[in-house]
Design a protein around this motif. Structure first.
Motif: not given
Length: 245
Positions: A159, A161-163, A165-166
């Motif tokens: 989670a 990492k997704m944040e 990357d965004a």
């Protein structure tokens, strides 16, 4: 001295906010990877598995001993049966038959001793097998707990990492709107001091959290609004709002 429009300097705080968020995400990821539960759980599973290896060896040894005892009993039983068959046939000299009778009695005693040994080995095998089974259950339970924690950590890291990357994508899009020279100054301060830009508010630098000296404030007041000034303590670009002084 480097210059940039006050509005552009002010927008650097947007980049700083994203960089602050990225730094916070990195700290969270580091804390997750260093979850205080993991060392003890890993150590516990390692010790439990090591103990299981010892018990596996004990089971193997006790099974080998039991098999040998069973083979010894079987060999004696087979010998007794052959001797009894000869004795019951009545064929042979009297002394030979008497010798067979004596051997049967000796073998019967030997058989009793071997069966006692077989029973002891059987009990030892059952006991070691029970300990092995209990230890396997313990290893499975401890591994399950460890796996649950690892899954939890991996899920949270995913989670993050997704944040991250965004946020990186958002930062890249925002950075593209700046003049390269201004962004280079910001990035240089960020890399060197950990803070690229900070607001100057009522004489206090939000980069260092420190009140600037009267002399520093005088120098900043002398600088034109488009002149880039730096925090003497944090090294960040100081962004002056209307009520900076």
């Amino acid at each position: 001295m480097a210059k940039a429009a006050p509005g552009e300097q002010l927008r650097l705080l947007e980049v700083q906010a994203l960089d602050g968020k990225l730094r916070g995400l990195s700290v969270q990821a580091k804390e997750l990877k260093e979850d205080p539960r993991l060392p003890d759980l890993h150590a516990g599973v390692t010790v439990a598995k090591s103990d299981l290896v010892v018990l596996d060896t004990a089971v193997s040894d006790s099974h080998r001993a039991l098999t040998k005892a069973e083979d010894d009993v079987s060999a004696v039983v087979a010998r007794v049966e052959r001797d009894e068959a000869k004795l019951n046939s009545g064929v042979g000299l009297s002394k030979d038959l008497m010798a067979l009778q004596s051997e049967i009695e000796s073998l019967s005693k030997r058989r009793a001793d071997l069966e006692d040994t077989q029973l002891e080995n059987m009990e030892a095998f059952e006991e070691s097998t029970a300990r092995q089974s209990a230890q396997r259950d313990l290893v499975a339970q401890m591994q399950s707990v460890l796996d649950e924690v690892l899954d939890e950590v991996r899920s949270k890291l995913g989670a993050l990492k997704m944040e991250r990357d965004a946020t990186l994508a958002e930062r890249a899009a925002l950075s593209a709107t700046f003049a390269p020279e201004l962004l280079a100054l910001y990035d240089r301060a960020l890399a060197k001091y950990g803070v690229g830009a900070a607001r100057l508010f009522h004489g206090k630098s939000e980069g260092s959290g420190m009140q600037l000296s009267a002399g520093d404030l005088v120098d900043i007041k002398k600088a034109s609004p488009d002149t880039i000034v730096y925090c003497p303590d944090s090294g960040a670009i100081l962004v002056r709002s209307e009520d900076w002084n």
